[in-house]
Design an enzyme around this catalytic site. Structure first.
Site, PDB file in Angstrom:
ATOM      1  N   PHE A  11      54.280  62.451  24.250  1.00  0.00           N
ATOM      2  CA  PHE A  11      53.454  63.419  23.902  1.00  0.00           C
ATOM      3  C   PHE A  11      54.012  65.036  24.007  1.00  0.00           C
ATOM      4  O   PHE A  11      54.459  66.013  23.028  1.00  0.00           O
ATOM      5  CB  PHE A  11      52.253  63.058  24.214  1.00  0.00           C
ATOM      6  CG  PHE A  11      51.304  64.083  23.162  1.00  0.00           C
ATOM      7  CD1 PHE A  11      51.578  64.437  22.496  1.00  0.00           C
ATOM      8  CD2 PHE A  11      50.223  64.552  24.184  1.00  0.00           C
ATOM      9  CE1 PHE A  11      50.208  65.845  21.903  1.00  0.00           C
ATOM     10  CE2 PHE A  11      49.134  65.631  23.430  1.00  0.00           C
ATOM     11  CZ  PHE A  11      49.686  66.011  22.112  1.00  0.00           C
ATOM     12  N   ASN A  32      63.032  57.276  29.820  1.00  0.00           N
ATOM     13  CA  ASN A  32      63.664  55.678  29.740  1.00  0.00           C
ATOM     14  C   ASN A  32      62.931  55.296  28.671  1.00  0.00           C
ATOM     15  O   ASN A  32      62.959  53.977  28.714  1.00  0.00           O
ATOM     16  CB  ASN A  32      62.874  54.912  30.591  1.00  0.00           C
ATOM     17  CG  ASN A  32      62.223  55.130  31.421  1.00  0.00           C
ATOM     18  OD1 ASN A  32      60.580  55.178  30.661  1.00  0.00           O
ATOM     19  ND2 ASN A  32      61.924  54.563  32.969  1.00  0.00           N
ATOM     20  N   TYR A 137      46.406  56.172  39.574  1.00  0.00           N
ATOM     21  CA  TYR A 137      47.107  58.005  38.629  1.00  0.00           C
ATOM     22  C   TYR A 137      46.684  58.356  39.366  1.00  0.00           C
ATOM     23  O   TYR A 137      47.829  59.535  39.787  1.00  0.00           O
ATOM     24  CB  TYR A 137      46.847  57.448  37.198  1.00  0.00           C
ATOM     25  CG  TYR A 137      47.264  58.751  36.616  1.00  0.00           C
ATOM     26  CD1 TYR A 137      48.280  59.272  36.017  1.00  0.00           C
ATOM     27  CD2 TYR A 137      45.803  59.542  36.230  1.00  0.00           C
ATOM     28  CE1 TYR A 137      48.344  59.916  35.705  1.00  0.00           C
ATOM     29  CE2 TYR A 137      45.974  61.033  35.365  1.00  0.00           C
ATOM     30  CZ  TYR A 137      47.378  61.228  35.129  1.00  0.00           C
ATOM     31  OH  TYR A 137      48.207  62.304  34.411  1.00  0.00           O
TER      32      TYR A 137
HETATM   33  N1  LIG Z   1      47.980  64.051  27.780  1.00  0.00           N
HETATM   34  C1  LIG Z   1      47.073  64.828  28.507  1.00  0.00           C
HETATM   35  O1  LIG Z   1      46.217  64.519  27.900  1.00  0.00           O
HETATM   36  C2  LIG Z   1      47.826  64.836  29.693  1.00  0.00           C
HETATM   37  C3  LIG Z   1      46.875  65.038  30.700  1.00  0.00           C
HETATM   38  C4  LIG Z   1      47.411  65.530  31.964  1.00  0.00           C
HETATM   39  C5  LIG Z   1      47.788  64.890  32.724  1.00  0.00           C
HETATM   40  N2  LIG Z   1      49.231  64.660  32.196  1.00  0.00           N
HETATM   41  C6  LIG Z   1      50.513  64.395  32.446  1.00  0.00           C
HETATM   42  O2  LIG Z   1      51.299  64.521  31.631  1.00  0.00           O
HETATM   43  C7  LIG Z   1      52.750  64.785  31.094  1.00  0.00           C
HETATM   44  C8  LIG Z   1      53.187  64.749  30.398  1.00  0.00           C
HETATM   45  O3  LIG Z   1      52.048  63.657  29.638  1.00  0.00           O
HETATM   46  P1  LIG Z   1      51.907  63.242  28.061  1.00  0.00           P
HETATM   47  O4  LIG Z   1      50.693  62.818  27.575  1.00  0.00           O
HETATM   48  O5  LIG Z   1      53.360  63.446  27.320  1.00  0.00           O
HETATM   49  O6  LIG Z   1      52.753  61.207  28.326  1.00  0.00           O
HETATM   50  P2  LIG Z   1      53.110  60.419  27.520  1.00  0.00           P
HETATM   51  O7  LIG Z   1      53.501  58.727  27.945  1.00  0.00           O
HETATM   52  O8  LIG Z   1      53.261  61.312  26.085  1.00  0.00           O
HETATM   53  O9  LIG Z   1      54.687  60.945  27.711  1.00  0.00           O
HETATM   54  C9  LIG Z   1      55.170  60.209  29.338  1.00  0.00           C
HETATM   55  C10 LIG Z   1      56.995  59.870  29.025  1.00  0.00           C
HETATM   56  O10 LIG Z   1      56.958  59.915  30.271  1.00  0.00           O
HETATM   57  C11 LIG Z   1      58.587  58.656  29.894  1.00  0.00           C
HETATM   58  N3  LIG Z   1      58.715  58.008  31.643  1.00  0.00           N
HETATM   59  C12 LIG Z   1      57.688  57.227  31.664  1.00  0.00           C
HETATM   60  N4  LIG Z   1      58.173  56.796  32.704  1.00  0.00           N
HETATM   61  C13 LIG Z   1      59.240  57.081  32.874  1.00  0.00           C
HETATM   62  C14 LIG Z   1      60.873  57.116  33.766  1.00  0.00           C
HETATM   63  N5  LIG Z   1      60.709  55.983  35.216  1.00  0.00           N
HETATM   64  N6  LIG Z   1      61.980  57.947  33.524  1.00  0.00           N
HETATM   65  C15 LIG Z   1      61.720  58.070  32.597  1.00  0.00           C
HETATM   66  N7  LIG Z   1      60.568  58.591  32.097  1.00  0.00           N
HETATM   67  C16 LIG Z   1      59.907  57.867  32.238  1.00  0.00           C
HETATM   68  C17 LIG Z   1      58.062  57.562  28.915  1.00  0.00           C
HETATM   69  O11 LIG Z   1      58.613  57.194  28.263  1.00  0.00           O
HETATM   70  C18 LIG Z   1      57.180  59.110  27.979  1.00  0.00           C
HETATM   71  O12 LIG Z   1      58.014  59.147  27.255  1.00  0.00           O
HETATM   72  C19 LIG Z   1      52.354  62.766  32.096  1.00  0.00           C
HETATM   73  O13 LIG Z   1      52.837  63.297  33.881  1.00  0.00           O
HETATM   74  C20 LIG Z   1      50.735  62.511  32.361  1.00  0.00           C
HETATM   75  O14 LIG Z   1      50.672  62.343  33.522  1.00  0.00           O
HETATM   76  C21 LIG Z   1      48.621  64.162  30.274  1.00  0.00           C
END
Ligand SMILES: NC(=O)c1ccc[n+]([C@@H]2O[C@H](COP(=O)([O-])OP(=O)(O)OC[C@H]3O[C@@H](n4cnc5c(N)ncnc54)[C@H](O)[C@@H]3O)[C@@H](O)[C@H]2O)c1
Length: 309
Positions: A11, A32, A137
């Protein structure tokens, strides 16, 4: 500028990639596809389907100026169910990314922590100093933070840590077992099904629109005041789950009685960011909840029209 984004198919990563491409930067994306989708990645990104735990990612970092490290296992309930994989991806994977950045002498690593680091703090609005994680987490994100500090200490690397609160908007992943609350409500109401609320609906969340988060990402690229600092990225306001439900229901013109289920483990009751540190840099969240939700609704409608939901 050559920028690497890990988690580019997710996202925040996909939205960021679009913004950087639109700003004429070279973007190399790593994912991945365990959670994200290839279709999310905007054209113009040099995409590599690789795991952040794989040391072969090192060669992709050669010549990179900045890394946005966003890839993570990040659904709290999934992480509660699998602490080992949570540590593997969020700790080992993160260190592998930091190590690749070190070897490539990347100028700066901007990486995702989370408001989950404040789970047990109780201090509202929550400043960056109130770190008290509880869930697996959150603990995995805390480990990432300590590794970043050690990389600064021993190798003089430059980091910016971003503690996102509830980021929402188009491309938010709605396919999870338990989708993010806004996407879940929109999808159910558009399908004419009763949405599920976990708990009483009184939980309050600080939501911030993804474009506003992107404004901060760009600021991190150009403003050296962000070097070796940590920022809360929220809106500084919060809304109850029931308020979100009422708003989504009004915007869609669909009224259905929600179904209440027991609360989910490991989730904070109230989040509210103290964003004064980010505001002091001249950033401010510009998108009000209603406008942001209308964009999120348009995205879900588009996905439905394409037969993906
Ligand atoms: N969306 C939120 O509100 C929010 C809030 C707090 C923190 N975060 C952090 O922000 C970051 C992005 O969040 P997001 O909402 O875009 O999450 P998301 O799950 O949409 O995107 C994370 C991406 O990481 C990829 N991924 C997971 N494991 C992997 C691996 N081993 N190797 C390569 N790629 C891998 C997934 O395929 C996915 O496309 C994350 O680190 C999340 O913890 C997000």
């Amino acid at each position: 500028m050559k920028i690497i984004i890990t988690g580019v198919a997710g996202f925040i990563g996909a939205n960021l990639a679009r913004k950087l491409i639109d700003s004429n930067m070279d973007v190399l994306g790593i994912d991945n596809l365990s959670y994200g989708l290839k279709e999310n990645i905007p054209s113009g990104v040099e995409f590599h389907n690789q795991d952040i735990r794989d040391s072969r990612i090192e060669k992709l970092f050669v010549g990179a100026d900045v890394v946005f490290h966003l890839a993570a296992k990040n659904c709290i309930s999934d992480c509660q169910n699998d602490p080992v994989e949570t540590a593997d991806i969020n700790v080992t994977g993160t260190v592998n990314v930091f190590e690749a950045a070190r070897k490539a002498r990347v100028r700066k690593v901007i990486y995702a922590e989370s408001s989950a680091l404040y789970e047990r703090s109780g201090l509202l609005p929550t400043p960056e100093s109130a770190v008290q994680p509880e869930s697996f987490y959150a603990v995995s994100k805390l480990a990432g933070m300590h590794f970043a500090e050690a990389y600064k200490r021993y190798f003089g690397m430059t980091f910016t840590a971003l503690r996102y609160f509830g980021v929402y908007g188009p491309i938010q992943d709605y396919r999870r077992t338990i989708p993010p609350v806004m996407s879940a409500f929109i999808i159910k109401l558009l399908k004419g099904e009763r949405p599920v609320i976990y708990g009483t609906g009184e939980k309050r969340r600080d939501f911030v629109y993804v474009d506003d988060v992107n404004d901060f990402h760009l600021l991190c690229l150009r403003d050296s005041r962000t070097d070796n600092e940590t920022y809360n990225l929220g809106s500084g306001e919060n809304h109850s789950v029931l308020e979100i439900y009422e708003l989504v229901s009004r915007l869609l013109g669909v009224r259905l009685e929600p179904e209440f289920k027991p609360d989910l483990p490991g989730e904070a009751q109230i989040t509210l960011a103290d964003i004064s540190k980010a505001l002091a840099l001249g950033w401010k969240p510009k998108t009000d909840l209603e406008t942001g939700l209308l964009h999120a609704i348009d995205y879900i409608k588009f996905e439905m029209a394409g037969g993906r939901i």
